[in-house]
Each structure stands twice: as C-alpha cells, then as structure tokens.
Design a protein around this motif. Structure first.
Motif, PDB file in Angstrom:
ATOM      1  N   GLU A  46      38.410  35.898  14.231  1.00 47.72           N
ATOM      2  CA  GLU A  46      39.607  35.590  14.999  1.00 47.72           C
ATOM      3  C   GLU A  46      40.359  36.880  15.314  1.00 47.72           C
ATOM      4  OE1 GLU A  46      43.277  32.395  14.856  1.00 47.72           O
ATOM      5  OE2 GLU A  46      42.282  32.965  13.007  1.00 47.72           O
ATOM      6  N   LEU A  47      40.859  36.988  16.535  1.00 49.68           N
ATOM      7  CA  LEU A  47      41.606  38.170  16.951  1.00 49.68           C
ATOM      8  C   LEU A  47      43.102  37.883  16.915  1.00 49.68           C
ATOM      9  CD1 LEU A  47      39.482  39.449  19.980  1.00 49.68           C
ATOM     10  CD2 LEU A  47      39.515  40.309  17.635  1.00 49.68           C
ATOM     11  N   ARG A  48      43.848  38.774  16.273  1.00 49.57           N
ATOM     12  CA  ARG A  48      45.311  38.710  16.234  1.00 49.57           C
ATOM     13  C   ARG A  48      45.865  40.111  16.431  1.00 49.57           C
ATOM     14  NH1 ARG A  48      47.632  33.711  14.377  1.00 49.57           N
ATOM     15  NH2 ARG A  48      45.949  32.239  14.699  1.00 49.57           N
ATOM     16  N   PRO A  49      46.802  40.343  17.310  1.00 50.21           N
ATOM     17  CA  PRO A  49      47.354  39.350  18.230  1.00 50.21           C
ATOM     18  C   PRO A  49      46.355  39.018  19.331  1.00 50.21           C
ATOM     19  CG  PRO A  49      48.245  41.498  18.749  1.00 50.21           C
ATOM     20  CD  PRO A  49      47.394  41.670  17.517  1.00 50.21           C
ATOM     21  N   GLN A  50      46.513  37.851  19.922  1.00 50.88           N
ATOM     22  CA  GLN A  50      45.623  37.467  21.004  1.00 50.88           C
ATOM     23  C   GLN A  50      46.063  38.183  22.285  1.00 50.88           C
ATOM     24  OE1 GLN A  50      45.991  33.224  20.917  1.00 50.88           O
ATOM     25  NE2 GLN A  50      44.661  33.015  19.139  1.00 50.88           N
ATOM     26  N   GLU A  51      45.068  38.690  23.005  1.00 53.72           N
ATOM     27  CA  GLU A  51      45.339  39.459  24.218  1.00 53.72           C
ATOM     28  C   GLU A  51      44.831  38.708  25.432  1.00 53.72           C
ATOM     29  OE1 GLU A  51      44.283  43.852  26.092  1.00 53.72           O
ATOM     30  OE2 GLU A  51      43.510  43.271  24.139  1.00 53.72           O
ATOM     31  N   ARG A  52      45.598  38.735  26.512  1.00 51.49           N
ATOM     32  CA  ARG A  52      45.168  38.099  27.761  1.00 51.49           C
ATOM     33  C   ARG A  52      44.193  39.030  28.473  1.00 51.49           C
ATOM     34  NH1 ARG A  52      49.702  35.363  31.189  1.00 51.49           N
ATOM     35  NH2 ARG A  52      49.170  33.559  29.935  1.00 51.49           N
ATOM     36  N   VAL A  53      43.184  38.422  29.114  1.00 50.75           N
ATOM     37  CA  VAL A  53      42.122  39.229  29.710  1.00 50.75           C
ATOM     38  C   VAL A  53      41.939  38.954  31.201  1.00 50.75           C
ATOM     39  CG1 VAL A  53      40.807  39.635  27.598  1.00 50.75           C
ATOM     40  CG2 VAL A  53      40.422  37.544  28.911  1.00 50.75           C
ATOM     41  N   ASP A  54      43.003  38.669  31.896  1.00 53.87           N
ATOM     42  CA  ASP A  54      42.913  38.351  33.326  1.00 53.87           C
ATOM     43  C   ASP A  54      42.274  39.465  34.148  1.00 53.87           C
ATOM     44  OD1 ASP A  54      44.089  35.961  32.869  1.00 53.87           O
ATOM     45  OD2 ASP A  54      46.054  36.508  33.629  1.00 53.87           O
ATOM     46  N   ASP A  55      42.474  40.704  33.760  1.00 49.16           N
ATOM     47  CA  ASP A  55      42.041  41.827  34.593  1.00 49.16           C
ATOM     48  C   ASP A  55      40.665  42.366  34.229  1.00 49.16           C
ATOM     49  OD1 ASP A  55      44.399  41.700  36.024  1.00 49.16           O
ATOM     50  OD2 ASP A  55      45.442  43.054  34.664  1.00 49.16           O
ATOM     51  N   TYR A  56      39.939  41.689  33.347  1.00 49.47           N
ATOM     52  CA  TYR A  56      38.568  42.110  33.074  1.00 49.47           C
ATOM     53  C   TYR A  56      37.722  41.826  34.306  1.00 49.47           C
ATOM     54  CZ  TYR A  56      39.537  42.920  28.172  1.00 49.47           C
ATOM     55  OH  TYR A  56      40.040  43.412  27.006  1.00 49.47           O
ATOM     56  N   LEU A  57      36.927  42.815  34.701  1.00 51.40           N
ATOM     57  CA  LEU A  57      36.172  42.734  35.954  1.00 51.40           C
ATOM     58  C   LEU A  57      34.671  42.735  35.705  1.00 51.40           C
ATOM     59  CD1 LEU A  57      38.198  45.439  37.922  1.00 51.40           C
ATOM     60  CD2 LEU A  57      38.530  42.966  37.980  1.00 51.40           C
ATOM     61  N   PHE A  58      33.931  42.009  36.558  1.00 49.27           N
ATOM     62  CA  PHE A  58      32.472  42.006  36.505  1.00 49.27           C
ATOM     63  C   PHE A  58      31.967  41.493  37.847  1.00 49.27           C
ATOM     64  CE2 PHE A  58      34.370  38.358  34.464  1.00 49.27           C
ATOM     65  CZ  PHE A  58      33.825  37.290  35.150  1.00 49.27           C
ATOM     66  N   TYR A  59      30.664  41.653  38.083  1.00 48.25           N
ATOM     67  CA  TYR A  59      30.047  41.217  39.330  1.00 48.25           C
ATOM     68  C   TYR A  59      29.327  39.894  39.143  1.00 48.25           C
ATOM     69  CZ  TYR A  59      30.671  45.931  41.205  1.00 48.25           C
ATOM     70  OH  TYR A  59      31.202  47.106  41.660  1.00 48.25           O
ATOM     71  N   ASN A  60      29.309  39.089  40.223  1.00 52.09           N
ATOM     72  CA  ASN A  60      28.463  37.905  40.201  1.00 52.09           C
ATOM     73  C   ASN A  60      27.100  38.249  40.805  1.00 52.09           C
ATOM     74  OD1 ASN A  60      28.784  37.895  42.982  1.00 52.09           O
ATOM     75  ND2 ASN A  60      30.027  36.028  43.041  1.00 52.09           N
ATOM     76  N   GLU A  61      26.270  37.245  40.951  1.00 51.34           N
ATOM     77  CA  GLU A  61      24.901  37.458  41.415  1.00 51.34           C
ATOM     78  C   GLU A  61      24.845  38.042  42.824  1.00 51.34           C
ATOM     79  OE1 GLU A  61      20.776  34.848  41.093  1.00 51.34           O
ATOM     80  OE2 GLU A  61      22.662  34.092  40.277  1.00 51.34           O
ATOM     81  N   ASN A  62      25.885  37.795  43.621  1.00 58.00           N
ATOM     82  CA  ASN A  62      25.943  38.308  44.999  1.00 58.00           C
ATOM     83  C   ASN A  62      26.651  39.653  45.101  1.00 58.00           C
ATOM     84  OD1 ASN A  62      24.661  35.958  46.062  1.00 58.00           O
ATOM     85  ND2 ASN A  62      26.623  34.872  45.867  1.00 58.00           N
ATOM     86  N   ARG A  63      26.898  40.275  43.938  1.00 49.19           N
ATOM     87  CA  ARG A  63      27.553  41.590  43.851  1.00 49.19           C
ATOM     88  C   ARG A  63      29.016  41.546  44.299  1.00 49.19           C
ATOM     89  NH1 ARG A  63      25.616  44.687  40.323  1.00 49.19           N
ATOM     90  NH2 ARG A  63      26.423  46.540  41.351  1.00 49.19           N
ATOM     91  N   ASN A  64      29.629  40.376  44.230  1.00 50.28           N
ATOM     92  CA  ASN A  64      31.067  40.278  44.469  1.00 50.28           C
ATOM     93  C   ASN A  64      31.796  40.554  43.166  1.00 50.28           C
ATOM     94  OD1 ASN A  64      30.757  39.399  47.191  1.00 50.28           O
ATOM     95  ND2 ASN A  64      30.263  37.355  46.436  1.00 50.28           N
TER      96      ASN A  64
END
Length: 198
Positions: A46-64
C-alpha cells in the motif's frame, strides 16, 4: 468423565474461534489485509500518501499519446510487462481474461509493454500466448528508473517485472504488486472485489 477442563476449553476457543471466522469477513479493512495472491510471492504494498497520476503518459497501439486522465472514473489495473519477461508470459493470459471478465464492473486493464520491438511483434506475441484480446499500450521513454513519465519528471517506479499498480476511480494510486499473479484465482478475485469498493 470430563473430556476437557474449563481452562483447556477457553484456550481451545481462543485459538480456534478466530480461524473459523477468518474467511467470513465481507470486506477487508484495506487492501494490504489481502497481501498474498499467488504462491506467497505477490505482496500488495500500500502506498501512503496516495498520489494522483492523471499526468502519466503512454502510447496506445496507434501511437497516440494518452494520459491516465482518460481513465478517470474507472478503477485501473496498470500493469508493466515485456515479451522477454518469463513471469509476464505466465501472467498475461489471466490478465487478458481479467480485462474481459471485469469490463462491465468499471475496471480498466492498462497493460504497458516495455518492448522496443514494435506493435506488430507485441501483438503477434499476445496472440501466440492466448492473450490477443488485450489492448496494447507502450511506454514513451522506457527509462529504467521510471517507466511512465509525468510532466514534472516523476513517475511510477519499476521494482521488477511484471509490476501492477492499482489506481482508484479518482486517479489515486492505492499500491502495487511485484510479480506474476494468477488473476483467475479465488484469492485474486477476492482482492479485486475489495479493490472495486475502494
């Protein structure tokens, strides 16, 4: 003839009673109460404090390029894996089945490949191991210390492969498991039921 003294009976009740009712609880206090999922190797941290991760970035299969914000409102199982990772190969079919089984229960499986070999190779690999229905996502930078990047340069740590992070509907990381998990096991299903409630 008295079979058990009063003192022995109290000791018996003290030792056995908790065991009898251990499995009857409807919900764990927190997910770390459900620590072991497979062969005693997969410990939920379990992680404390919990952190929001809205800005984590990655690509989908179409490279978007996508961010975790796209999945806000859903519980997310964020899994990092690679085709050259033996425990990942073992895990992927049950992870694909999990994605299919829980799609109507507001769980999104985001399986991020760390491979450099391209979409076609990863797709062929998943088809070969009976996990072809799983959506493919890719890490944009593949840095060792932080696989998925954030605008501020921080990221989720990769302590080993596979590693699975659990993110709630509000975008907060609850914790992670390092190692292969049989997602079709009864223990994993019980864990997921409690994850959905968090």
């Amino acid at each position: 003839m008295k079979l058990m003294s009063n003192a022995n009976w109290k000791l018996f009740v003290f030792l056995i009673f908790p065991i009898l009712f251990q499995q009857s609880t409807c919900e764990a206090e927190d997910l770390s109460d459900l620590a072991i999922l497979d062969n005693g190797n997969d410990q939920f941290t379990e992680l404390r404090p919990q952190e929001r991760v809205d800005d984590y970035l990655f690509y989908n299969e179409n490279r978007n390029l996508l961010s975790m914000r796209k999945f806000r409102g859903s519980n997310v199982i964020l899994n990092f894996w690679a085709t050259w990772c033996a425990p990942c190969i073992k895990e992927m079919p049950s992870l694909a089945q999990l994605a299919d089984n829980y799609s109507d229960q507001n769980i999104q499986v985001v399986a991020v490949s760390l491979d450099h070999t391209g979409v076609d190779h990863v797709r062929d690999f998943l088809n070969h191991i009976s996990a072809g229905d799983l959506k493919i996502y890719f890490d944009p930078e593949n840095r060792k210390e932080s696989v998925v990047t954030r605008k501020n340069g921080l990221g989720l740590k990769i302590y080993g492969l596979p590693i699975t992070y659990f993110i709630n509907k509000d975008g907060y990381v609850l914790g992670y498991i390092v190692g292969s998990v049989d997602w079709q096991s009864n223990k994993a299903k019980y864990f997921l039921e409690n994850f959905i409630k968090k």
